[in-house]
Structures are given as C-alpha cells and as structure tokens.
Design a protein around this motif. Structure first.
Motif, mmCIF file in Angstrom:
data_model
loop_
_atom_site.group_PDB
_atom_site.id
_atom_site.type_symbol
_atom_site.label_atom_id
_atom_site.label_comp_id
_atom_site.label_asym_id
_atom_site.label_seq_id
_atom_site.Cartn_x
_atom_site.Cartn_y
_atom_site.Cartn_z
ATOM 1 N N HIS A 95 0.828 -1.205 0.000
ATOM 2 C CA HIS A 95 0.000 0.000 0.000
ATOM 3 C C HIS A 95 0.864 1.256 0.000
ATOM 4 O O HIS A 95 0.501 2.262 -0.637
ATOM 5 N N ALA A 96 1.973 1.214 0.695
ATOM 6 C CA ALA A 96 2.837 2.392 0.804
ATOM 7 C C ALA A 96 3.668 2.635 -0.443
ATOM 8 O O ALA A 96 4.252 3.720 -0.593
ATOM 9 N N HIS A 97 3.725 1.654 -1.350
ATOM 10 C CA HIS A 97 4.589 1.778 -2.532
ATOM 11 C C HIS A 97 3.833 1.424 -3.819
ATOM 12 O O HIS A 97 4.225 0.493 -4.544
ATOM 13 N N PRO A 98 2.752 2.131 -4.133
ATOM 14 C CA PRO A 98 1.992 1.821 -5.354
ATOM 15 C C PRO A 98 2.741 2.276 -6.599
ATOM 16 O O PRO A 98 3.361 3.346 -6.624
ATOM 17 N N GLU A 99 2.658 1.459 -7.642
ATOM 18 C CA GLU A 99 3.329 1.771 -8.907
ATOM 19 C C GLU A 99 2.317 1.717 -10.044
ATOM 20 O O GLU A 99 1.420 0.876 -10.057
ATOM 21 N N LEU A 100 2.477 2.626 -10.993
ATOM 22 C CA LEU A 100 1.556 2.696 -12.119
ATOM 23 C C LEU A 100 1.780 1.531 -13.076
ATOM 24 O O LEU A 100 2.771 0.804 -12.991
ATOM 25 N N GLY A 101 0.837 1.370 -14.008
ATOM 26 C CA GLY A 101 0.858 0.256 -14.941
ATOM 27 C C GLY A 101 2.159 0.119 -15.701
ATOM 28 O O GLY A 101 2.675 1.093 -16.248
ATOM 29 N N THR A 153 0.994 8.623 -6.498
ATOM 30 C CA THR A 153 0.376 7.332 -6.777
ATOM 31 C C THR A 153 -0.246 6.776 -5.498
ATOM 32 O O THR A 153 0.217 7.039 -4.398
ATOM 33 N N MET A 154 -1.307 5.990 -5.695
ATOM 34 C CA MET A 154 -2.036 5.414 -4.570
ATOM 35 C C MET A 154 -2.700 4.113 -5.002
ATOM 36 O O MET A 154 -3.141 3.993 -6.147
ATOM 37 N N HIS A 155 -2.794 3.173 -4.069
ATOM 38 C CA HIS A 155 -3.613 1.988 -4.301
ATOM 39 C C HIS A 155 -5.044 2.333 -3.915
ATOM 40 O O HIS A 155 -5.532 1.957 -2.848
ATOM 41 N N ALA A 156 -5.720 3.049 -4.811
ATOM 42 C CA ALA A 156 -7.084 3.515 -4.547
ATOM 43 C C ALA A 156 -8.131 2.556 -5.077
ATOM 44 O O ALA A 156 -9.312 2.877 -5.067
#
Length: 397
Positions: A13-19, A97-100
């Motif tokens: 959750h603390a390290h979300p990465e885009l596609g 970025t976020m794991h939304a």
C-alpha cells in the motif's frame, strides 16, 4: 513458514506503482513466492507480470488472478502507511500514486491463497497458476501477458478465478452470474481547426467552440439513443485547448470514456460518438477530426454454472456470501481477456473490505478510486484468502 500478510499489504500500500512500472511490486511478490516450496516462479511476463505455478498431481488446472498496479491519485487516508510514492504518467509528468482500487489487497489475497494451498497439498490435486497481472487500470496488462505467451507457456486452465475489493462490509462476498462488469473504451478526439488572433475570430476555424458543442451533444447518446432498460455511460474526462485568452488555437482535444452492458450497446455508443464529432466538425467548417480508440475491455460475463459452484463453495467458509442480484456493475476489468484467450469460463467476484460499523452509523463510504479508499485490512485479508481458497478447492478437491 507463515506470511505476515498484514505487513505485506501495508508495504504494498505504501509503494503503489503505475501500470507497467510495477518493478518493486513484482520483486516483493517474487521474493515471497520463492519461500513457498514447490512453486515455480516466472517474472517479466508481459513486462512486469509474475506467474506462479504449483503443480500437485493429476487434476484440473485453475488460474487465480490478481492485478498489481496503482492509480495517479494523491492519498488522503491519513493512515500511518499511506503512500507518499510518485510515478511517471503517460505524458511523462511526475504524479502521486495510490492503491485507490485495492490492488494491494488483491496481491495479498493471492499470496495468502497460494501459501494456504501449498500447506495443504495432501488435501487436493491439480495445478494452480497464480497470475499477478500488471496495468489493469489502463486495460493493457492482460493483453500484454497474453501476447507474451501466457496461454502457451504455462499450464492451460479449466477455469479462471479472481476477486475484487468492494466498498461493502467485511464478511460480504458477492458472486454474480452472467454480465457482472461493463465494457470499457477510451477515445481521443482531436478537432483540427485554424488558429487566429482572438480579435479576429472570422479568420479562424475555432476548434474550441466545435469541441464544446460536441461535449454537450455527446451527452445525448445515453439520454436519447440508449434505451431506458439498457445502460451506458459516456464521460468526457479531459478537454485540452489553447495557451492564452487572446489566441484561438488550431486544435482542441477531448478524451472520452464509455461503458456499456452488452456488446451491441457498446458498438452503438462508439458509432454515435464518431458520427457526432464528425458532424460537429462539419458544422463548424472544420476538416475531419482525428479519432483514436485505445484497446478496451469487453463485458465481463461470469459463467452461470461455474458461478453457482463458486458461490456455494465460498458460502461454506464465508456465510455472508450472496448472489449479486443487482447484476452488472458499470466499472470495467480486463481479467476476462485471460479466459477468452484460454477459451475457458471465468468467475469473478467482489469481496467487502469496509468496516461494517460505518454502514451501521451511516457514515460516508469511500468508493474505489477515491483518495480516501482504505480497506480494513486486518479483517478483510483473512476473508479474501478464505474465499479464494474455497473457490479453488471447489475444483481441486
């Protein structure tokens, strides 16, 4: 060994990465999978995807899928492990970025499921393939893994299974039959005009006026062309034109997203968009507009027989399992492409991740893609693992 799933979740959750940027996420997944005896791990599938194969004798083969990517959203949950991470978007700009959308808990669920299945190999037979997919948010990751030989390189499934976090109470699992998620398409339309000084509009072919008129007209597709008993969405999410108030630009660009509950409506909406933007350009005296359509997601259709099988299996361990009677959600997913490519049925369900107390007290419930989206991880992680294990064992037992 036993995974500390809560710690894994909080780290993800603390390290979300885009596609297609999920290199750290893929590394965490591969590192954890390497701790599981008997699991063969392949990385770099479709770019950043990870595939785990657990073969346990003769029997059916199932694919269990989890998506990995985050969103360009600034997190506002206030959690101690809230994301302060950034990434680079499609334009090259640095964005928060976020794991939304819960992809962090999807990965955690699948890791926990594979761990449980490894620990109970004496109780089932068959092959389990864990598919950790990149780039779901841009509807590209499933296709990338397929193009990289997912079906040919790994054991072919008899069924594809997966689950998605939902802003429903923890303890609720909803398994629908038939269409459960909508199609999705994205179109970029460029209106090609002729620029001029703001004081001499007669010298221009104004693309802003034409684009603005098209934005309004596009809203009539759903209200006047899609039947009341059907469902569709046409959203203009971005409008870009000009640099100064006294300059009429020579181009205006709009980006459109669409949703539909069946392929016939989907095709009709796309055709109507193309008709309207061309007609508006013609009405404004502009040349032909440029229309670009990105690859989209088809309507996600759960096989009714297999959905009933999964629903009953999950209900044995999660009593709050229900039939998703409301049917199709207008959100979209590309997981169905995996089943289509393999030529097998799919069952995709929704697992609640929200504190039930919020519903009892009438508090606002953050939805997917909200900057406040925060699963109650301590309680929803075990439920999601139980559900996925039960669904898998419905075939493997």
């Amino acid at each position: 060994m036993t995974f500390d799933l809560l710690s894994i979740y909080q780290d993800l959750h603390a390290h979300p990465e885009l596609g297609f940027q999920e290199t750290r996420t893929a590394g965490v997944i591969a590192e954890r999978l390497a701790e599981l005896p008997g699991v063969e791990v392949t990385t770099g599938v479709g770019g950043t995807g990870v595939v785990a194969v657990l073969a346990n004798g003769e029997g059916p083969t199932i694919w269990l899928r989890a998506d990995m990517d985050g969103l360009p959203v600034q997190e506002r949950t206030g959690l101690p492990y809230a994301s302060e991470h950034t990434g680079e978007d499609e334009s090259g700009a640095t964005v928060p970025t976020m794991h939304a959308c819960g992809h962090d808990i999807h990965v955690t669920w699948l890791l926990g499921t594979l761990e449980r299945l490894v620990a109970t190999t004496g109780e089932w037979h068959g092959t389990v393939v864990g598919v950790f997919q990149p780039a779901e948010e841009v509807i590209s990751g499933a296709r990338a893994m397929i193009d990289d030989g997912l079906v040919e390189r790994f054991p072919k499934p008899d069924v594809v299974l997966g689950q998605h976090s939902a802003p429903a109470p923890v303890g609720v699992v909803a398994v629908g039959s038939g269409p459960v998620m909508a199609s999705s398409d994205r179109l970029t339309v460029t209106f090609n005009g002729r620029g001029a000084h703001g004081s001499a509009p007669q010298a221009s072919l104004d693309p802003i006026v034409t684009a603005a008129s098209a934005v309004v007209r596009l809203q009539t597709i759903v209200s006047r062309e899609v039947g009341p008993s059907d469902a569709g969405v046409v959203t203009v999410g971005s409008f870009h034109a000009g640099t100064r108030p006294n300059i009429i630009p020579d181009q205006a660009l709009i980006e459109i997203s669409t949703r539909a509950r069946n392929e016939e409506t989907r095709a009709g909406i796309i055709a109507s968009i193309e008709r309207i933007v061309r007609a508006e350009s013609d009405a404004g005296g502009l040349p032909e507009p440029t229309i670009e359509r990105a690859p989209g997601a088809d309507v996600l259709v759960n096989d009714p027989e297999q959905a009933a099988k999964v629903r009953e299996a999950v209900r044995q361990v999660v009593p709050g399992t229900i039939d998703l009677e409301s049917g199709l959600a207008m959100a979209s997913e590309d997981v169905g492409q995996l089943a289509t490519a393999a030529g097998v049925p799919i069952v995709y369900w929704f697992t609640g991740i929200t504190d039930p107390e919020l519903f009892r007290t009438g508090q606002e419930i953050p939805s997917n893609h909200s900057p406040f989206y925060a699963p109650q991880a301590e309680t929803s992680i075990p439920v999601g693992v139980d559900a996925a294990v039960a669904a898998a064992r419905a075939y493997l037992a």
